[in-house]
Every structure is written in structure tokens, then in C-alpha cells.
Design an enzyme around this catalytic site. Structure first.
Site, PDB file in Angstrom:
ATOM      1  N   SER A   1       0.879  -1.176   0.000  1.00 18.32           N
ATOM      2  CA  SER A   1       0.000   0.000   0.000  1.00 18.32           C
ATOM      3  C   SER A   1       0.911   1.219   0.000  1.00 18.32           C
ATOM      4  O   SER A   1       1.116   1.886   0.997  1.00 18.32           O
ATOM      5  CB  SER A   1      -0.942  -0.008   1.208  1.00 18.32           C
ATOM      6  OG  SER A   1      -0.307   0.391   2.387  1.00 18.32           O
TER       7      SER A   1
ATOM      8  N   HIS B   1      -3.177  -5.721   2.745  1.00 21.06           N
ATOM      9  CA  HIS B   1      -2.354  -6.800   3.304  1.00 21.06           C
ATOM     10  C   HIS B   1      -3.136  -8.085   3.570  1.00 21.06           C
ATOM     11  O   HIS B   1      -2.595  -9.058   4.070  1.00 21.06           O
ATOM     12  CB  HIS B   1      -1.701  -6.348   4.614  1.00 21.06           C
ATOM     13  CG  HIS B   1      -0.812  -5.156   4.434  1.00 21.06           C
ATOM     14  ND1 HIS B   1      -0.461  -4.330   5.455  1.00 21.06           N
ATOM     15  CD2 HIS B   1      -0.216  -4.656   3.318  1.00 21.06           C
ATOM     16  CE1 HIS B   1       0.312  -3.359   4.996  1.00 21.06           C
ATOM     17  NE2 HIS B   1       0.471  -3.526   3.702  1.00 21.06           N
TER      18      HIS B   1
ATOM     19  N   GLN C   1      -6.383  -1.062   7.437  1.00 19.24           N
ATOM     20  CA  GLN C   1      -5.250  -1.948   7.122  1.00 19.24           C
ATOM     21  C   GLN C   1      -4.579  -2.572   8.349  1.00 19.24           C
ATOM     22  O   GLN C   1      -4.159  -3.721   8.314  1.00 19.24           O
ATOM     23  CB  GLN C   1      -4.218  -1.141   6.329  1.00 19.24           C
ATOM     24  CG  GLN C   1      -2.990  -1.895   5.908  1.00 19.24           C
ATOM     25  CD  GLN C   1      -2.033  -0.999   5.147  1.00 19.24           C
ATOM     26  OE1 GLN C   1      -2.244  -0.734   3.967  1.00 19.24           O
ATOM     27  NE2 GLN C   1      -0.989  -0.514   5.805  1.00 19.24           N
ATOM     28  N   GLU C   2      -4.460  -1.788   9.433  1.00 19.58           N
ATOM     29  CA  GLU C   2      -3.682  -2.289  10.579  1.00 19.58           C
ATOM     30  C   GLU C   2      -4.330  -1.923  11.914  1.00 19.58           C
ATOM     31  O   GLU C   2      -4.691  -0.773  12.133  1.00 19.58           O
ATOM     32  CB  GLU C   2      -2.263  -1.681  10.566  1.00 19.58           C
ATOM     33  CG  GLU C   2      -1.518  -1.988   9.287  1.00 19.58           C
ATOM     34  CD  GLU C   2      -0.164  -1.276   9.194  1.00 19.58           C
ATOM     35  OE1 GLU C   2       0.313  -0.726  10.200  1.00 19.58           O
ATOM     36  OE2 GLU C   2       0.393  -1.278   8.084  1.00 19.58           O
TER      37      GLU C   2
ATOM     38  N   GLU D   1       1.529  -9.154   7.306  1.00 22.52           N
ATOM     39  CA  GLU D   1       2.404  -8.747   8.410  1.00 22.52           C
ATOM     40  C   GLU D   1       2.216  -9.628   9.640  1.00 22.52           C
ATOM     41  O   GLU D   1       2.600  -9.264  10.756  1.00 22.52           O
ATOM     42  CB  GLU D   1       2.165  -7.262   8.740  1.00 22.52           C
ATOM     43  CG  GLU D   1       2.521  -6.376   7.540  1.00 22.52           C
ATOM     44  CD  GLU D   1       2.475  -4.888   7.833  1.00 22.52           C
ATOM     45  OE1 GLU D   1       1.990  -4.498   8.917  1.00 22.52           O
ATOM     46  OE2 GLU D   1       2.935  -4.110   6.982  1.00 22.52           O
TER      47      GLU D   1
ATOM     48  N   ASP E   1      -3.891   1.940  11.659  1.00 19.76           N
ATOM     49  CA  ASP E   1      -3.450   2.518  10.386  1.00 19.76           C
ATOM     50  C   ASP E   1      -4.495   2.196   9.328  1.00 19.76           C
ATOM     51  O   ASP E   1      -4.467   1.123   8.735  1.00 19.76           O
ATOM     52  CB  ASP E   1      -2.080   1.950   9.966  1.00 19.76           C
ATOM     53  CG  ASP E   1      -1.618   2.517   8.615  1.00 19.76           C
ATOM     54  OD1 ASP E   1      -2.332   3.361   8.032  1.00 19.76           O
ATOM     55  OD2 ASP E   1      -0.535   2.103   8.140  1.00 19.76           O
TER      56      ASP E   1
ATOM     57  N   GLU F   1      -2.708   6.423  11.901  1.00 21.59           N
ATOM     58  CA  GLU F   1      -1.806   6.666  10.758  1.00 21.59           C
ATOM     59  C   GLU F   1      -2.595   6.752   9.456  1.00 21.59           C
ATOM     60  O   GLU F   1      -3.506   5.958   9.227  1.00 21.59           O
ATOM     61  CB  GLU F   1      -0.819   5.484  10.711  1.00 21.59           C
ATOM     62  CG  GLU F   1       0.200   5.543   9.593  1.00 21.59           C
ATOM     63  CD  GLU F   1       1.188   4.377   9.710  1.00 21.59           C
ATOM     64  OE1 GLU F   1       1.496   3.950  10.843  1.00 21.59           O
ATOM     65  OE2 GLU F   1       1.631   3.887   8.662  1.00 21.59           O
TER      66      GLU F   1
ATOM     67  N   ASP G   1       2.283   8.706   6.833  1.00 24.76           N
ATOM     68  CA  ASP G   1       3.076   7.667   6.149  1.00 24.76           C
ATOM     69  C   ASP G   1       3.025   7.962   4.651  1.00 24.76           C
ATOM     70  O   ASP G   1       3.937   8.587   4.099  1.00 24.76           O
ATOM     71  CB  ASP G   1       2.495   6.291   6.497  1.00 24.76           C
ATOM     72  CG  ASP G   1       3.065   5.166   5.645  1.00 24.76           C
ATOM     73  OD1 ASP G   1       4.081   5.390   4.956  1.00 24.76           O
ATOM     74  OD2 ASP G   1       2.498   4.052   5.645  1.00 24.76           O
TER      75      ASP G   1
ATOM     76  N   LYS H   1      10.375   5.203   6.811  1.00 29.84           N
ATOM     77  CA  LYS H   1      10.624   3.959   6.078  1.00 29.84           C
ATOM     78  C   LYS H   1      11.758   4.224   5.083  1.00 29.84           C
ATOM     79  O   LYS H   1      11.548   4.932   4.086  1.00 29.84           O
ATOM     80  CB  LYS H   1       9.383   3.581   5.269  1.00 29.84           C
ATOM     81  CG  LYS H   1       8.181   3.102   6.065  1.00 29.84           C
ATOM     82  CD  LYS H   1       6.959   3.008   5.133  1.00 29.84           C
ATOM     83  CE  LYS H   1       5.843   2.172   5.728  1.00 29.84           C
ATOM     84  NZ  LYS H   1       4.590   2.295   4.915  1.00 29.84           N
TER      85      LYS H   1
ATOM     86  N   HIS I   1       8.772  -1.027   9.260  1.00 24.56           N
ATOM     87  CA  HIS I   1       9.013  -2.069   8.255  1.00 24.56           C
ATOM     88  C   HIS I   1       8.123  -1.829   7.038  1.00 24.56           C
ATOM     89  O   HIS I   1       7.364  -0.862   7.002  1.00 24.56           O
ATOM     90  CB  HIS I   1       8.697  -3.439   8.877  1.00 24.56           C
ATOM     91  CG  HIS I   1       7.223  -3.628   9.177  1.00 24.56           C
ATOM     92  ND1 HIS I   1       6.625  -4.843   9.313  1.00 24.56           N
ATOM     93  CD2 HIS I   1       6.229  -2.708   9.366  1.00 24.56           C
ATOM     94  CE1 HIS I   1       5.332  -4.695   9.560  1.00 24.56           C
ATOM     95  NE2 HIS I   1       5.079  -3.417   9.605  1.00 24.56           N
ATOM     96  N   ARG I   2       8.159  -2.732   6.060  1.00 29.43           N
ATOM     97  CA  ARG I   2       7.203  -2.769   4.953  1.00 29.43           C
ATOM     98  C   ARG I   2       6.452  -4.094   5.019  1.00 29.43           C
ATOM     99  O   ARG I   2       6.901  -5.032   5.685  1.00 29.43           O
ATOM    100  CB  ARG I   2       7.904  -2.657   3.581  1.00 29.43           C
ATOM    101  CG  ARG I   2       8.721  -1.411   3.367  1.00 29.43           C
ATOM    102  CD  ARG I   2       7.991  -0.117   3.633  1.00 29.43           C
ATOM    103  NE  ARG I   2       6.772   0.120   2.883  1.00 29.43           N
ATOM    104  CZ  ARG I   2       6.637   0.993   1.887  1.00 29.43           C
ATOM    105  NH1 ARG I   2       7.685   1.725   1.526  1.00 29.43           N
ATOM    106  NH2 ARG I   2       5.484   1.180   1.277  1.00 29.43           N
ATOM    107  N   SER I   3       5.355  -4.168   4.267  1.00 26.97           N
ATOM    108  CA  SER I   3       4.586  -5.422   4.305  1.00 26.97           C
ATOM    109  C   SER I   3       5.352  -6.573   3.652  1.00 26.97           C
ATOM    110  O   SER I   3       5.196  -7.721   4.042  1.00 26.97           O
ATOM    111  CB  SER I   3       3.217  -5.222   3.667  1.00 26.97           C
ATOM    112  OG  SER I   3       3.338  -4.616   2.403  1.00 26.97           O
TER     113      SER I   3
ATOM    114  N   LYS J   1       7.303   0.049  14.317  1.00 27.56           N
ATOM    115  CA  LYS J   1       6.305  -0.971  13.994  1.00 27.56           C
ATOM    116  C   LYS J   1       6.948  -1.962  13.046  1.00 27.56           C
ATOM    117  O   LYS J   1       7.561  -1.581  12.051  1.00 27.56           O
ATOM    118  CB  LYS J   1       5.009  -0.372  13.435  1.00 27.56           C
ATOM    119  CG  LYS J   1       5.084   0.312  12.091  1.00 27.56           C
ATOM    120  CD  LYS J   1       3.659   0.527  11.547  1.00 27.56           C
ATOM    121  CE  LYS J   1       3.676   1.039  10.122  1.00 27.56           C
ATOM    122  NZ  LYS J   1       2.334   1.112   9.515  1.00 27.56           N
TER     123      LYS J   1
HETATM  124  P1  PGA Z   1       3.207  -1.190   3.010  1.00 25.82           P
HETATM  125  O1  PGA Z   1       2.256  -0.829   4.234  1.00 25.82           O
HETATM  126  O2  PGA Z   1       4.516  -1.635   3.504  1.00 25.82           O
HETATM  127  O3  PGA Z   1       2.433  -2.276   2.299  1.00 25.82           O
HETATM  128  O4  PGA Z   1       3.281   0.054   2.173  1.00 25.82           O
HETATM  129  C1  PGA Z   1       2.706  -0.401   5.464  1.00 25.82           C
HETATM  130  C2  PGA Z   1       1.993   0.826   5.926  1.00 25.82           C
HETATM  131  O5  PGA Z   1       1.066   1.341   5.260  1.00 25.82           O
HETATM  132  O6  PGA Z   1       2.344   1.350   6.968  1.00 25.82           O
HETATM  133 ZN    ZN Z   2       0.927   3.143   6.876  1.00 23.41          ZN
END
Ligand code: PGA
Ligand code: ZN
Length: 432
Positions: free
Chosen positions: A42, A155, A163-164, A205, A242, A285, A312, A337, A365-367, A388
């Protein structure tokens, strides 16, 4: 002087089974540094460019052989004989050789792996750990880990729009205790989901993907798991969310499929406010899409002293975007990131600009991840107090948490766990 003798890149797989790069730097005396690059699903619209081959006959177009060739050809030739322990100069050279604002030519996946591998080799040469090399001798703060225990959005196909959903052990006395809280709650949550008949599928994740009937229902499940595991929600363990709102932006509106609701920017802000009223959420986020700067400013003004609002996709770890955020008073925390910007120097600059203006920083991190643990060292180097790295399961996620355990052990008495002090929501952004 530690000089670069050779660079060698290879194509390896990330945790989603897609190709990425691993780079090995060898110094003239034989010291080496190895690093690999993660990959997002994402992604923010303005992230640095991840170079993929687009050759449908290999890995469905996702091969990285061109990026590998850029390292083994142009970069190896240009970096040969360069001093490895001047990170700013090396990264400036990478930018010069690329010549584009987005690393589109060499690929940010190539430049980041080279940049981090050089930092590792330099640290190795000087016999110091990476967090001290990147952060200096005052690096000593162990970050609060945010465990992404329920995955949705990009994810987890068929999951929540959000998403999170993260649990945040702010009340733990140490990092290692925080990790224990996280692991225990994760497993209790698994039992709760099974008892509800929600299955046990897992997202990118490592978080669960329960078949809930609304986005909010997950929060009630988290509250239950936190309490059942023996912790006090809000004081021992808080919650982070998030939404990654880019994914459910449709035209000018936001479509929450699971809730059958279509909301304007202002209505979506009210929707999140309702969540803040009902749950101990301390970090939110990308609650809006990454072109909704006005929405972010409005939200920061009304909620910024109640909750950490994290940019982000909005900031993409880019110093220029963070400066705009400071000017327009958007958010009060920047996500960091390294592969969004493509070099360690620019990553450190992004964090420094944010911290200087009074923002918090959260290293991420990344997914799609590898076993590289560089972000664990980076979080300690910045003393920023937040990281995270996914659920406390799966090798590529726990590698980061295990590296933090190692750093905690190494620092001994001087290690300080950031705890709740890392979260100081504010609207006092300083645009000096
Ligand atoms: P991504 O997602 O690593 O798939 O971009 C992580 C996030 O949105 O924080
Ligand atoms: Zn994010």
C-alpha cells in the site's frame, strides 16, 4: 582508511515471495556489509521508485534484474575506491549517479540496499554496532513496539477496510517485557477469534484476518484479548490504527465497504473521533488519503492534542513533504521507512527535520520484508521511541524484535525503554 573494494547485488525473495535485492559491500581490507531492501503493497503515491523489470516472463513482471545490474555495473564502478564511512558523501554520490528526484533511474531498491550495506560495512570496520554508527554514542532508547495483530486492506484480501490494528505495550517496564506482553496478547487474541468462529488466516504482516462484520468490531476483540491476557487496556497496552485511507478513497469520498458507508473527508474525521471516544487509541496513521492535505490540517487542529496522527503515505519519508507538513501543520508524527526515500542519509534527514519541529517519529518495516534488521538499529539510533514491525510472529517480523532484544542486552543498564513518554500528542508544530 576503509575503502570500498567491490559491490555485489543478487536477486532474492521477500516475505511475499517477490524478488528484491541483497547487496554485499566488500572493503579493501576484507570487511563486508550486507543489506536487503523491503517492499510495500500500500505505497504512497510519491514514494521513491522501486525498479522492477516489467518482464512478464519472470516473476510476473516483478523481477529486479535491472536494479541488480545497476548495482553490479554502474554503482560498483563508481563506488570503487570511495571511503565507506562518509555516509552523506556516499549517498550524495548515489543521488548524483541516479540524477532523478525519485531514484527512477537506478531504482530506490538498488540505492537503499547499497546505502545500508555501506553503513553496515563502515560500522563493522569501526567495530561498533550499526545503531551507534548511525546514531552516535547517545543512542540508547529502546522503542515501543507496535504489534500489528489484525491485518486488512492491501495486506489481507477479504479483510477489513482498515489496514492495521496494533497493540502498543506502553506500560511495560522494558522492551523485552513489551515483547512478552505483545506475544501473549497475540496468542490470546487467536483463541478469542477461534472461539468466535472467525478462523485463523494470517495477513502479510503476521496479523489475523478475522471475518468481522464491521471495521469497529476488531477494536472490541482487541479490548477483550488485552484484558483476558491480564493487562489493563489504555495503561498497560494501548491501541494504534493505520487505516491507510488511500486504499478506500473513491473520487472525493471514502468508501468503507465493510460498514456500507460512503463518507466525506470531514465525516471520516468524525468517524475516527468516535473511535477515539470509545477505545484507548493513541496512534492513528494515514487516516485520510495522501492528497488530502487540507483534511490532515483540519484533523491535526481538532484532534492533534488527543492522539498521535502519523503521516506515512502523506510524507513518504521525504524531507520536502515533511517540510510541507510542518508549514501546513499536518500530523504530529512522521513514519520513517528508508526505502520510501532510498538512502540512509535522506532517511536520517527526514527524521531530524520532523523531530526538530516537535513531531514524533515511528520507524517502520514494509509489508514485504526480508531478514534485514536495519530498522531496529535505526529506531535506536534515532532515540525516537517507536517502531512498527508487524506481529510478534513470522521470521521476517521477529528478526527485528529479536535484534532489539540483542541491543537491549548489549546496552545493559544504559538501555531506556521509551514507554508512554514516546507518545506526546501535540498541535504545537514549530515551523521555524
Ligand atoms: P506497506 O504498508 O509496507 O504495504 O506500504 C505499510 C503501511 O502502510 O504502513
Ligand atoms: Zn501506513
Amino acid at each position: 582508511m576503509p575503502l570500498i573494494e567491490s559491490l555485489h547485488a543478487r536477486e532474492i525473495l521477500d516475505s511475499r515471495g517477490n524478488p528484491t535485492l541483497e547487496v554485499k559491500v566488500t572493503l579493501s581490507g576484507g570487511v563486508t556489509g550486507i543489506a536487503s531492501c523491503p517492499s510495500g503493497a500500500s505505497t504512497g503515491t510519491f514514494e521513491a521508485r522501486e525498479l522492477r523489470d516489467d518482464d512478464a516472463s519472470r516473476y510476473r513482471g516483478k523481477g529486479v534484474l535491472h536494479a541488480v545490474a545497476n548495482v553490479n555495473g554502474r554503482l560498483a564502478a563508481s563506488l570503487h575506491g570511495q571511503r565507506v564511512d562518509n555516509q552523506r558523501e556516499l549517498d550524495a554520490l548515489l543521488n548524483f549517479l541516479d540524477g532523478t528526484p525519485t531514484k527512477a533511474h537506478l531504482g530506490a531498491n538498488a540505492t537503499l540496499a547499497v546505502s545500508l550495506a555501506c553503513a553496515r560495512a563502515a560500522a563493522q570496520y569501526h567495530h561498533i554496532p550499526l545503531y551507534l554508527y548511525l546514531g552516535g554514542s547517545n543512542a540508547h532508547v529502546l522503542p515501543v513496539p507496535m504489534f500489528n495483530v489484525v491485518n486488512g486492506g492491501a495486506h489481507a484480501k477479504g479483510g477489513t477496510d482498515v489496514q492495521e490494528y496494533k497493540i502498543i505495550p506502553i506500560g511495560a517496564p522494558t522492551f523485552s517485557e513489551a515483547l512478552r506482553y505483545g506475544s501473549e496478547i497475540y496468542h490470546v487474541l487467536g483463541d478469542v477469534l477461534i472461539s468466535r468462529g472467525y478462523g485463523s488466516s494470517i495477513g502479510d504482516e503476521g496479523g489475523y484476518v478475522p471475518g468481522v462484520t464491521s471495521n469497529e468490531e476488531v477494536l472490541t476483540l482487541l479490548m477483550e484479548a488485552i484484558e483476558l491476557a491480564g493487562y489493563a487496556a489504555g495503561t498497560d497496552v494501548a491501541i494504534g490504527v493505520d487505516p491507510a485511507a488511500n486504499a478506500f478513497r473513491h473520487g472525493e469520498e471514502y468508501l468503507l465497504r465493510l460498514d456500507s458507508q460512503t463518507l466525506s473527508s470531514e465525516e471520516l474525521i468524525s468517524y475516527w473521533t468516535g473511535w477515539l471516544d470509545r477505545y484507548p487509541i493513541i496512534s492513528l496513521e494515514d487516516p485520510l488519503a495522501d492528497d488530502d492535505w487540507a483534511g490532515f490540517a483540519s484533523m491535526t487542529k481538532s484532534l492533534g492534542d488527543r492522539v498521535q496522527i502519523v503521516g506515512d503515505d502523506l510524507f513518504v519519508t521525504n524531507p520536502a513533504f515533511i517540510r510541507r507538513g510542518i508549514e501546513e501543520k499536518c500530523c504530529n508524527c512522521a513514519l520513517i521507512k528508508p526505502n520510501q526515500i532510498g538512502t540512509m542519509t535522506e532517511t536520517l534527514d527526514a527524521a531530524a527535520i520532523a523531530l526538530h519541529a516537535g513531531y514524533a517519529c515511528m520507524v517502520s518495516h514494509r509489508s514485504g520484508e526480508t531478514l534485514d534488521t536495519g530498522i531496529a538499529d535505526l529506531a535506536v539510533a534515532l532515540n525516537c521511541g517507536q517502531i512498527k514491525a508487524g506481529s510478534p510472529i513470522r521470521g521476517e517480523r521477529v528478526a527485528k524484535y529479536n535484534r532489539l532484544l540483542e541491543i537491549e542486552h548489549e546496552l545493559g543498564e544504559t538501555a531506556k525503554y521509551a514507554g508512554s513518554s514516546a507518545f506526546r500528542p501535540t498541535t504545537e508544530i514549530d515551523a521555524r
